[in-house]
Design a protein around this motif. Structure first.
Motif, short mmCIF file in Angstrom:
data_model
loop_
_atom_site.label_atom_id
_atom_site.label_comp_id
_atom_site.label_asym_id
_atom_site.label_seq_id
_atom_site.Cartn_x
_atom_site.Cartn_y
_atom_site.Cartn_z
N GLY A 150 2.18 14.96 4.60
CA GLY A 150 2.16 16.00 3.58
C GLY A 150 1.17 17.12 3.85
N THR A 153 2.62 20.76 4.19
CA THR A 153 3.20 21.40 3.01
C THR A 153 2.25 21.38 1.81
OG1 THR A 153 4.26 19.30 2.41
CG2 THR A 153 5.55 20.86 3.73
N PHE A 154 1.03 20.93 2.02
CA PHE A 154 0.04 20.89 0.94
C PHE A 154 -0.19 22.31 0.42
CE2 PHE A 154 -4.63 21.07 -0.08
CZ PHE A 154 -4.54 20.41 -1.29
N ARG A 265 -0.16 10.04 1.01
CA ARG A 265 0.37 11.34 1.39
C ARG A 265 -0.17 12.41 0.45
NH1 ARG A 265 4.33 9.11 -1.79
NH2 ARG A 265 5.39 10.50 -3.27
N ASP A 267 1.16 15.69 -1.73
CA ASP A 267 2.43 16.09 -2.31
C ASP A 267 2.20 17.30 -3.19
OD1 ASP A 267 4.95 16.28 -3.34
OD2 ASP A 267 4.90 14.40 -4.47
N GLY A 268 2.53 18.49 -2.68
CA GLY A 268 2.24 19.72 -3.43
C GLY A 268 0.75 19.91 -3.54
N ASP A 270 -1.03 17.50 -5.17
CA ASP A 270 -1.47 16.15 -5.53
C ASP A 270 -1.83 15.35 -4.28
OD1 ASP A 270 -1.22 16.45 -8.20
OD2 ASP A 270 0.33 14.91 -8.47
N ARG A 272 -1.60 11.41 -3.22
CA ARG A 272 -1.00 10.14 -3.63
C ARG A 272 -1.72 9.01 -2.91
NH1 ARG A 272 3.21 10.93 -7.65
NH2 ARG A 272 3.59 13.19 -7.54
N HIS A 278 -2.13 8.94 -8.51
CA HIS A 278 -2.20 10.27 -7.90
C HIS A 278 -3.12 11.15 -8.73
CE1 HIS A 278 0.47 12.33 -10.86
NE2 HIS A 278 0.97 11.12 -10.99
#
Length: 356
Positions: A150, A153-154, A265, A267-268, A270, A272, A278
């Motif tokens: 991730g 794309t963070f 990972r 995620d945006g 966040d 996780r 998260h």
């Protein structure tokens, strides 16, 4: 284009290149240092503002020039820069040639009847030849950025320690610092004064007392001979423990920053965690180290497929007359440090002098 049999070209004028030039002068050679930046201090001017040496001044000098001042202090970044510039000036007074703004972009072998060595091409078009070459350009320009799930794309800020200067370098309230070495812990501790910090790593943090029994650790390393312990060649250097005078472990125990295992990972915006929980994170700082930065040797055929030099104890396994300095765990645990690179430089330069 010119060549002399006693000339040795040294790529880089940081601590390793300066140590190489000192050793070369001691062997009666004429060193020419080629430094890409405008200063003779290697990557030190670009390190983060609060960085200090992990060894006291008495153990941190290059050969031939003491640090000066209180021998038990831990010199800070700008002190080291000033020291290295004094060292470079002393070398030039002894006959070393030092060129700043001289970036090497390619090295090729030369040969023929009665001659062998290297042709070094600079980005400004100049070419130099010499029968011996030492690469001492360090690894700062090749920070290691692991492929973390991730990360690409963070949506927050991603910064490597190479680009970190101070807490103002990172925005937001929650920062995740990736790493378990000295830089990771130092930066996490510094950031924790102003924001929430989570330090994450795959391996546990190994704290080592900086002053056991009232004496700096490096006193004991020198006393036992550990700093000079020859090592087998290591493709992946072992993890370095965190030197701590008590503040870092204490702050961790008091909850001023926290340590967790590696996240599952990003995620945006966040993070996780492996347990399924998260939370929001504003920035990720990678204190994940560096890899040798030797792109100018690509055409020479001296590197492995992943860009590591084919060498043993700083001597090329592919080209006689080619040496390396400043690699982690090159010959001893202190190879890539101010206190240890001088011994490596003597070893490499003596061998190249015999080759010449």
């Amino acid at each position: 284009m010119s060549s002399d049999n006693d000339r040795i070209l040294i790529v880089g004028a940081g601590q390793s290149g300066l140590a190489a030039a000192h050793a070369a002068l001691g062997q009666g050679l004429r060193p020419i240092l080629l430094e890409a930046s405008a200063r003779t201090a290697g990557s030190w001017p670009r390190y983060y503002d609060s960085l200090a040496l992990f060894s006291p001044a008495r153990y941190s000098a290059l050969p031939g020039l003491p640090f000066g001042g209180d021998p038990d202090r831990y010199p800070r970044r700008d002190e080291v820069v000033a020291y290295l510039e004094r060292y470079a000036a002393a070398l030039m007074r002894r006959g070393a040639e030092l060129r700043t703004g001289a970036r090497v972009d390619a090295v090729r072998p030369i040969g023929g009847p009665g001659k062998s060595g290297f042709l070094v091409h600079l980005t400004d078009g100049e070419e130099l030849t010499a029968p011996a070459l030492i690469t001492a350009s360090g690894s700062f320009e090749r920070p290691y950025r692991p492929a973390l799930p991730g990360l690409e794309t963070f949506s927050g800020r991603v910064l490597h320690a190479a680009d970190y200067r101070s807490a103002a370098s990172l925005p937001g309230e929650h920062v995740v610092v990736v790493g378990a070495g000295n830089s990771a812990v130092q930066i996490a501790h510094e950031l924790a004064a102003e924001r929430r910090v989570t330090l994450v790593s795959r391996a546990p943090i190994r704290f080592v007392a900086q002053r056991p029994l009232g004496r700096d650790l490096h006193f004991w390393l020198r006393l036992t001979g550990f700093n000079r312990l020859p090592l087998a060649r290591a493709e992946a250097p072992p993890a370095t423990p965190v030197l701590d005078d008590g503040r870092y472990r204490r702050a961790l125990g008091e909850g001023r920053y926290r340590h967790r295992g590696m996240f599952a990972r990003l995620d945006g915006d966040d993070v996780r965690w492996a347990d399924g929980s998260h939370e929001r994170v504003d920035a990720v700082l990678l204190a994940t180290g560096y890899r040798p930065s030797l792109p100018y040797l690509t055409d020479l055929g001296a590197l492995t497929a992943d860009g590591r030099p084919r060498q043993r104890h700083g001597l090329s396994l592919t080209h006689p007359g080619l040496g390396y300095l400043g690699l982690e765990w090159q010959r001893t645990p202190s190879s890539n440090t101010l206190r240890g690179v001088g011994a490596d430089a003597r070893h490499v330069v003596r061998t190249l002098a015999r080759h010449l």
